[in-house]
Design an enzyme around this catalytic site. Structure first.
Site, PDB file in Angstrom:
ATOM      1  N   PRO A   5       0.795  -1.226   0.000  1.00 16.17           N
ATOM      2  CA  PRO A   5       0.000   0.000   0.000  1.00 16.17           C
ATOM      3  C   PRO A   5       0.830   1.280   0.000  1.00 16.17           C
ATOM      4  O   PRO A   5       1.826   1.394   0.708  1.00 16.17           O
ATOM      5  CB  PRO A   5      -0.809  -0.098   1.295  1.00 16.17           C
ATOM      6  CG  PRO A   5      -0.884  -1.553   1.587  1.00 16.17           C
ATOM      7  CD  PRO A   5       0.406  -2.129   1.092  1.00 16.17           C
ATOM      8  N   ASN A   6       0.387   2.201  -0.809  1.00 22.01           N
ATOM      9  CA  ASN A   6       0.901   3.564  -0.917  1.00 22.01           C
ATOM     10  C   ASN A   6       2.258   3.686  -1.597  1.00 22.01           C
ATOM     11  O   ASN A   6       2.726   4.797  -1.842  1.00 22.01           O
ATOM     12  CB  ASN A   6       0.937   4.248   0.461  1.00 22.01           C
ATOM     13  CG  ASN A   6      -0.429   4.301   1.088  1.00 22.01           C
ATOM     14  OD1 ASN A   6      -1.382   4.723   0.460  1.00 22.01           O
ATOM     15  ND2 ASN A   6      -0.528   3.839   2.315  1.00 22.01           N
ATOM     16  N   TYR A  36      10.766   8.936   2.385  1.00 23.37           N
ATOM     17  CA  TYR A  36      10.880   7.858   1.413  1.00 23.37           C
ATOM     18  C   TYR A  36      11.744   8.187   0.206  1.00 23.37           C
ATOM     19  O   TYR A  36      11.962   7.332  -0.652  1.00 23.37           O
ATOM     20  CB  TYR A  36       9.479   7.430   0.949  1.00 23.37           C
ATOM     21  CG  TYR A  36       8.619   6.961   2.098  1.00 23.37           C
ATOM     22  CD1 TYR A  36       8.891   5.768   2.750  1.00 23.37           C
ATOM     23  CD2 TYR A  36       7.550   7.725   2.552  1.00 23.37           C
ATOM     24  CE1 TYR A  36       8.118   5.343   3.817  1.00 23.37           C
ATOM     25  CE2 TYR A  36       6.766   7.307   3.621  1.00 23.37           C
ATOM     26  CZ  TYR A  36       7.065   6.113   4.247  1.00 23.37           C
ATOM     27  OH  TYR A  36       6.302   5.694   5.305  1.00 23.37           O
ATOM     28  N   ALA A  85       2.797  -0.517   5.268  1.00 22.03           N
ATOM     29  CA  ALA A  85       2.188  -0.585   6.596  1.00 22.03           C
ATOM     30  C   ALA A  85       1.640  -1.973   6.927  1.00 22.03           C
ATOM     31  O   ALA A  85       1.497  -2.315   8.105  1.00 22.03           O
ATOM     32  CB  ALA A  85       1.084   0.458   6.713  1.00 22.03           C
ATOM     33  N   ARG A 138       5.147  11.130  -2.215  1.00 21.15           N
ATOM     34  CA  ARG A 138       4.680  10.899  -0.848  1.00 21.15           C
ATOM     35  C   ARG A 138       5.834  11.040   0.142  1.00 21.15           C
ATOM     36  O   ARG A 138       6.781  10.261   0.105  1.00 21.15           O
ATOM     37  CB  ARG A 138       4.084   9.496  -0.734  1.00 21.15           C
ATOM     38  CG  ARG A 138       3.667   9.150   0.674  1.00 21.15           C
ATOM     39  CD  ARG A 138       3.199   7.705   0.767  1.00 21.15           C
ATOM     40  NE  ARG A 138       2.936   7.378   2.148  1.00 21.15           N
ATOM     41  CZ  ARG A 138       3.300   6.243   2.722  1.00 21.15           C
ATOM     42  NH1 ARG A 138       3.929   5.320   2.034  1.00 21.15           N
ATOM     43  NH2 ARG A 138       3.023   6.023   3.979  1.00 21.15           N
ATOM     44  N   HIS A 141      12.484  -2.251   3.264  1.00 23.52           N
ATOM     45  CA  HIS A 141      11.831  -0.981   3.597  1.00 23.52           C
ATOM     46  C   HIS A 141      12.760   0.147   3.202  1.00 23.52           C
ATOM     47  O   HIS A 141      13.972   0.065   3.437  1.00 23.52           O
ATOM     48  CB  HIS A 141      11.499  -0.894   5.090  1.00 23.52           C
ATOM     49  CG  HIS A 141      10.543  -1.947   5.518  1.00 23.52           C
ATOM     50  ND1 HIS A 141       9.193  -1.854   5.271  1.00 23.52           N
ATOM     51  CD2 HIS A 141      10.745  -3.127   6.138  1.00 23.52           C
ATOM     52  CE1 HIS A 141       8.604  -2.938   5.728  1.00 23.52           C
ATOM     53  NE2 HIS A 141       9.524  -3.731   6.252  1.00 23.52           N
ATOM     54  N   ASN A 184       8.192  -5.403   0.003  1.00 19.94           N
ATOM     55  CA  ASN A 184       8.024  -4.198   0.802  1.00 19.94           C
ATOM     56  C   ASN A 184       6.522  -4.101   1.032  1.00 19.94           C
ATOM     57  O   ASN A 184       5.789  -3.636   0.156  1.00 19.94           O
ATOM     58  CB  ASN A 184       8.561  -2.948   0.098  1.00 19.94           C
ATOM     59  CG  ASN A 184       8.422  -1.711   0.940  1.00 19.94           C
ATOM     60  OD1 ASN A 184       7.679  -1.679   1.909  1.00 19.94           O
ATOM     61  ND2 ASN A 184       9.142  -0.659   0.559  1.00 19.94           N
ATOM     62  N   ARG A 190      11.802   4.746  13.596  1.00 18.54           N
ATOM     63  CA  ARG A 190      10.566   5.523  13.426  1.00 18.54           C
ATOM     64  C   ARG A 190       9.623   5.264  14.600  1.00 18.54           C
ATOM     65  O   ARG A 190      10.040   4.829  15.667  1.00 18.54           O
ATOM     66  CB  ARG A 190       9.937   5.167  12.077  1.00 18.54           C
ATOM     67  CG  ARG A 190      10.859   5.607  10.914  1.00 18.54           C
ATOM     68  CD  ARG A 190      10.245   5.423   9.566  1.00 18.54           C
ATOM     69  NE  ARG A 190       9.055   6.248   9.438  1.00 18.54           N
ATOM     70  CZ  ARG A 190       8.157   6.076   8.480  1.00 18.54           C
ATOM     71  NH1 ARG A 190       8.301   5.107   7.589  1.00 18.54           N
ATOM     72  NH2 ARG A 190       7.102   6.859   8.408  1.00 18.54           N
ATOM     73  N   GLU A 228      12.714  -9.111   3.102  1.00 14.83           N
ATOM     74  CA  GLU A 228      11.854  -7.974   3.435  1.00 14.83           C
ATOM     75  C   GLU A 228      12.648  -6.687   3.217  1.00 14.83           C
ATOM     76  O   GLU A 228      13.796  -6.585   3.639  1.00 14.83           O
ATOM     77  CB  GLU A 228      11.427  -8.082   4.897  1.00 14.83           C
ATOM     78  CG  GLU A 228      10.577  -6.953   5.385  1.00 14.83           C
ATOM     79  CD  GLU A 228      10.231  -7.071   6.874  1.00 14.83           C
ATOM     80  OE1 GLU A 228       9.637  -6.115   7.392  1.00 14.83           O
ATOM     81  OE2 GLU A 228      10.555  -8.096   7.509  1.00 14.83           O
TER      82      GLU A 228
END
Length: 148
Positions: free
Chosen positions: A10-11, A23, A77, A18, A100, A74, A107, A98
């Site tokens: 998502p996103n 990012y 969320a 964004r 990110h 990735n 964070r 994985e």
């Protein structure tokens, strides 16, 4: 030729616009092109998919069995919420890295927990778009049996 499926959740379709301070300015299309080129140099093929829908990602993971040799994910969320993604990864028995873009451990506290990490070969975070290339290298080493 070994094949890797790169999945983005998502996103991530909004990369480049964004929260670039978190990012970066690299777009998803740029990341996918870099992955394709880097994998080709490594003798691998890559397919890429992005979805804002958990079920689409789960279906793609299921469909990867017998078609791809490894996965890069990735999950955005969904990393911090989706037991269903974790179960899908476990069920297909494919090696997964994985990824990110940001360092999720630096964070907000809710981002520190990953449901993906326990079923992944490893986690790469905080290196921006380069993390995907590092993941390709890690999967290549794993698939060829040359990892340390």
């Amino acid at each position: 030729m070994k094949s890797i499926l790169v999945l983005n959740g998502p996103n991530l379709n909004l990369l480049g616009t964004r929260q670039p301070e978190v990012y970066g300015a690299t777009t998803l299309a740029m990341i996918e092109a870099s992955c394709t080129a880097h994998a080709a140099e490594a003798g691998l093929s890559v397919s890429c998919l992005q979805s804002n829908h958990e079920g689409v990602l789960i279906d793609a993971i299921h469909a990867a069995k017998g078609k791809h040799d490894g996965l890069i994910l990735n999950a955005g969320a969904l990393t911090h919420t989706s037991i269903a993604l974790m179960d899908a990864i476990t069920s297909v028995e494919l090696p997964l890295v994985e990824v990110h873009l940001s360092n999720i451990h630096a964070r907000e506290p809710f981002r520190h927990k990953s449901y993906i990490a326990p079923v992944a070969l490893g986690q790469i975070c905080g290196f921006g778009a380069q993390g995907y290339l590092l993941a390709i290298d890690a999967l290549k080493a794993h698939l060829s049996g040359t990892e340390p």
